[in-house]
Design a protein around this motif. Structure first.
Motif, PDB file in Angstrom:
ATOM      1  N   SER A 263       7.422  11.510  -1.622  1.00 48.56           N
ATOM      2  CA  SER A 263       6.156  10.790  -1.455  1.00 48.56           C
ATOM      3  C   SER A 263       6.361   9.284  -1.272  1.00 48.56           C
ATOM      4  O   SER A 263       5.425   8.503  -1.453  1.00 48.56           O
ATOM      5  N   ALA A 264       7.551   8.866  -0.899  1.00 46.77           N
ATOM      6  CA  ALA A 264       7.862   7.435  -0.793  1.00 46.77           C
ATOM      7  C   ALA A 264       6.994   6.717   0.235  1.00 46.77           C
ATOM      8  O   ALA A 264       6.572   5.588   0.010  1.00 46.77           O
ATOM      9  N   ALA A 265       6.719   7.359   1.352  1.00 41.34           N
ATOM     10  CA  ALA A 265       5.960   6.691   2.424  1.00 41.34           C
ATOM     11  C   ALA A 265       4.583   6.241   1.943  1.00 41.34           C
ATOM     12  O   ALA A 265       4.071   5.222   2.406  1.00 41.34           O
ATOM     13  N   ARG A 266       3.993   6.971   1.015  1.00 39.24           N
ATOM     14  CA  ARG A 266       2.678   6.578   0.484  1.00 39.24           C
ATOM     15  C   ARG A 266       2.734   5.245  -0.232  1.00 39.24           C
ATOM     16  O   ARG A 266       1.747   4.520  -0.303  1.00 39.24           O
ATOM     17  N   LEU A 267       3.903   4.899  -0.771  1.00 32.82           N
ATOM     18  CA  LEU A 267       4.061   3.662  -1.518  1.00 32.82           C
ATOM     19  C   LEU A 267       3.945   2.431  -0.632  1.00 32.82           C
ATOM     20  O   LEU A 267       3.729   1.330  -1.122  1.00 32.82           O
ATOM     21  N   ALA A 268       4.065   2.593   0.679  1.00 33.34           N
ATOM     22  CA  ALA A 268       3.925   1.450   1.593  1.00 33.34           C
ATOM     23  C   ALA A 268       2.511   0.887   1.534  1.00 33.34           C
ATOM     24  O   ALA A 268       2.307  -0.306   1.708  1.00 33.34           O
ATOM     25  N   GLY A 269       1.544   1.748   1.286  1.00 39.96           N
ATOM     26  CA  GLY A 269       0.160   1.295   1.222  1.00 39.96           C
ATOM     27  C   GLY A 269      -0.416   1.089   2.605  1.00 39.96           C
ATOM     28  O   GLY A 269       0.242   1.264   3.628  1.00 39.96           O
ATOM     29  N   ARG A 270      -1.660   0.687   2.639  1.00 39.34           N
ATOM     30  CA  ARG A 270      -2.356   0.459   3.902  1.00 39.34           C
ATOM     31  C   ARG A 270      -1.729  -0.717   4.641  1.00 39.34           C
ATOM     32  O   ARG A 270      -1.618  -1.816   4.092  1.00 39.34           O
ATOM     33  N   ASP A 271      -1.305  -0.488   5.861  1.00 37.90           N
ATOM     34  CA  ASP A 271      -0.675  -1.508   6.705  1.00 37.90           C
ATOM     35  C   ASP A 271       0.522  -2.175   6.033  1.00 37.90           C
ATOM     36  O   ASP A 271       0.831  -3.319   6.315  1.00 37.90           O
ATOM     37  N   GLY A 272       1.176  -1.488   5.097  1.00 37.54           N
ATOM     38  CA  GLY A 272       2.352  -2.042   4.436  1.00 37.54           C
ATOM     39  C   GLY A 272       2.037  -3.076   3.372  1.00 37.54           C
ATOM     40  O   GLY A 272       2.922  -3.780   2.898  1.00 37.54           O
TER      41      GLY A 272
ATOM     42  N   THR B 201       1.060  -2.769   0.159  1.00 35.00           N
ATOM     43  CA  THR B 201       1.682  -2.521  -1.138  1.00 35.00           C
ATOM     44  C   THR B 201       3.174  -2.811  -1.061  1.00 35.00           C
ATOM     45  O   THR B 201       3.747  -3.408  -1.973  1.00 35.00           O
ATOM     46  N   LEU B 202       3.789  -2.431   0.032  1.00 28.89           N
ATOM     47  CA  LEU B 202       5.204  -2.727   0.231  1.00 28.89           C
ATOM     48  C   LEU B 202       5.440  -4.236   0.227  1.00 28.89           C
ATOM     49  O   LEU B 202       6.392  -4.730  -0.384  1.00 28.89           O
ATOM     50  N   GLY B 203       4.577  -4.973   0.884  1.00 23.80           N
ATOM     51  CA  GLY B 203       4.678  -6.435   0.874  1.00 23.80           C
ATOM     52  C   GLY B 203       4.559  -6.998  -0.534  1.00 23.80           C
ATOM     53  O   GLY B 203       5.288  -7.934  -0.907  1.00 23.80           O
ATOM     54  N   ALA B 204       3.662  -6.434  -1.328  1.00 21.51           N
ATOM     55  CA  ALA B 204       3.501  -6.879  -2.713  1.00 21.51           C
ATOM     56  C   ALA B 204       4.759  -6.579  -3.523  1.00 21.51           C
ATOM     57  O   ALA B 204       5.190  -7.407  -4.334  1.00 21.51           O
ATOM     58  N   ILE B 205       5.348  -5.428  -3.296  1.00 23.85           N
ATOM     59  CA  ILE B 205       6.590  -5.073  -4.000  1.00 23.85           C
ATOM     60  C   ILE B 205       7.695  -6.072  -3.638  1.00 23.85           C
ATOM     61  O   ILE B 205       8.439  -6.529  -4.499  1.00 23.85           O
TER      62      ILE B 205
ATOM     63  N   LEU C 166      17.702 -16.289  -2.132  1.00 23.11           N
ATOM     64  CA  LEU C 166      17.964 -14.919  -1.677  1.00 23.11           C
ATOM     65  C   LEU C 166      16.765 -14.342  -0.932  1.00 23.11           C
ATOM     66  O   LEU C 166      15.621 -14.547  -1.329  1.00 23.11           O
ATOM     67  N   ARG C 167      17.042 -13.631   0.139  1.00 23.45           N
ATOM     68  CA  ARG C 167      15.995 -12.907   0.851  1.00 23.45           C
ATOM     69  C   ARG C 167      16.017 -11.470   0.352  1.00 23.45           C
ATOM     70  O   ARG C 167      17.078 -10.919   0.061  1.00 23.45           O
ATOM     71  N   VAL C 168      14.838 -10.880   0.283  1.00 23.25           N
ATOM     72  CA  VAL C 168      14.706  -9.507  -0.196  1.00 23.25           C
ATOM     73  C   VAL C 168      13.933  -8.711   0.840  1.00 23.25           C
ATOM     74  O   VAL C 168      12.871  -9.139   1.293  1.00 23.25           O
ATOM     75  N   ARG C 169      14.490  -7.565   1.230  1.00 19.17           N
ATOM     76  CA  ARG C 169      13.788  -6.651   2.132  1.00 19.17           C
ATOM     77  C   ARG C 169      13.746  -5.278   1.461  1.00 19.17           C
ATOM     78  O   ARG C 169      14.785  -4.768   1.043  1.00 19.17           O
ATOM     79  N   VAL C 170      12.553  -4.742   1.370  1.00 17.75           N
ATOM     80  CA  VAL C 170      12.364  -3.431   0.748  1.00 17.75           C
ATOM     81  C   VAL C 170      11.761  -2.505   1.787  1.00 17.75           C
ATOM     82  O   VAL C 170      10.858  -2.889   2.530  1.00 17.75           O
ATOM     83  N   ASP C 171      12.277  -1.285   1.852  1.00 11.87           N
ATOM     84  CA  ASP C 171      11.710  -0.271   2.737  1.00 11.87           C
ATOM     85  C   ASP C 171      11.386   0.956   1.897  1.00 11.87           C
ATOM     86  O   ASP C 171      12.120   1.283   0.963  1.00 11.87           O
ATOM     87  N   VAL C 172      10.279   1.590   2.185  1.00 10.80           N
ATOM     88  CA  VAL C 172       9.916   2.819   1.479  1.00 10.80           C
ATOM     89  C   VAL C 172       9.685   3.923   2.497  1.00 10.80           C
ATOM     90  O   VAL C 172       8.897   3.772   3.428  1.00 10.80           O
ATOM     91  N   GLY C 173      10.417   4.983   2.336  1.00 10.15           N
ATOM     92  CA  GLY C 173      10.245   6.143   3.207  1.00 10.15           C
ATOM     93  C   GLY C 173      10.407   5.829   4.684  1.00 10.15           C
ATOM     94  O   GLY C 173       9.800   6.479   5.526  1.00 10.15           O
ATOM     95  N   GLY C 174      11.214   4.811   5.032  1.00  9.91           N
ATOM     96  CA  GLY C 174      11.453   4.468   6.428  1.00  9.91           C
ATOM     97  C   GLY C 174      10.312   3.713   7.094  1.00  9.91           C
ATOM     98  O   GLY C 174      10.300   3.544   8.314  1.00  9.91           O
ATOM     99  N   PHE C 175       9.347   3.203   6.309  1.00 11.42           N
ATOM    100  CA  PHE C 175       8.189   2.502   6.869  1.00 11.42           C
ATOM    101  C   PHE C 175       8.607   1.316   7.728  1.00 11.42           C
ATOM    102  O   PHE C 175       8.123   1.138   8.842  1.00 11.42           O
TER     103      PHE C 175
END
Length: 194
Positions: free
Chosen positions: A84-93, A95-99, A116-125
């Motif tokens: 269910s990782a892709a759901r964590l991206a949220g609407r238009d990403g 939630t992912l941006g908030a993470i 440091l730069r941080v990049r997070v991906d969830v479910g390949g979003f």
């Protein structure tokens, strides 16, 4: 600007608020240690701190998700995977941006780690989003090259503009440039010659 309000907004976007804390189940014994406050570990490597923070966060949201963090050289990259990782991206990403903002904030609070730069991906979003933006850039490049007229895009985040800039960097007929300030910053694709 009140940083607490912004942090509260991000947490609310994740479905977490001060009122919800008493309702959260305690972390599973195997994740209790990983949920320890990342800010207390100033001597630890940034990769370890980021992984501990993200594991603690996702264990509260969906314990079935997995976290993998590595240093790509120019940034710390984290992949959150699971059924269910892709759901964590949220609407238009969003939630992912908030993470990502929370993860960056955790690292920035530690001495000498604000760069440091941080990049997070969830479910390949992020990968799917980059592929979509690259295809859009290619279509617009053909249109601009054919018409000879510049195309101005809607405002977009820096990471999305970067994908388009990279996609068009070597294009023989068009070039891209960012214009505007802050949230209004947008990209213009112009004919290279003319």
């Amino acid at each position: 600007m009140d940083n607490r309000t912004n942090l509260d907004d991000y947490l609310a976007g994740l479905g977490i608020s001060d009122a919800d804390e008493s309702e959260l189940p305690p972390p599973a014994p195997e994740t209790a240690q990983s949920a320890a406050p990342a800010l207390e570990a100033a001597h630890e490597a940034p990769v370890v701190v980021l992984e501990r923070f993200l594991r603690g966060l996702v264990s509260r949201i969906d314990p079935s998700l997995s976290v993998n963090v590595h240093d790509s050289g120019d940034a710390l990259e984290a992949d959150i995977t699971g059924e269910s990782a892709a759901r964590l991206a949220g609407r238009d990403g969003r939630t992912l941006g908030a993470i990502e903002v929370l993860a960056y904030t955790v690292l920035a609070k530690q001495d000498g780690r604000g760069e440091l730069r941080v990049r997070v991906d969830v479910g390949g979003f992020r990968k799917r989003q980059a592929d979509t933006l690259t295809k859009l850039a290619e279509r617009l490049a053909v249109q601009v090259a054919k018409s000879g007229e510049a195309h101005e895009m809607q405002p977009m985040p820096a990471a999305e503009r970067r994908v388009i800039h990279i996609a068009l960097k070597e294009h023989p007929d068009v070039m891209s440039e960012s214009v505007g300030e802050g949230a209004s910053r947008r990209l213009i694709i112009r004919p290279r010659h003319g």
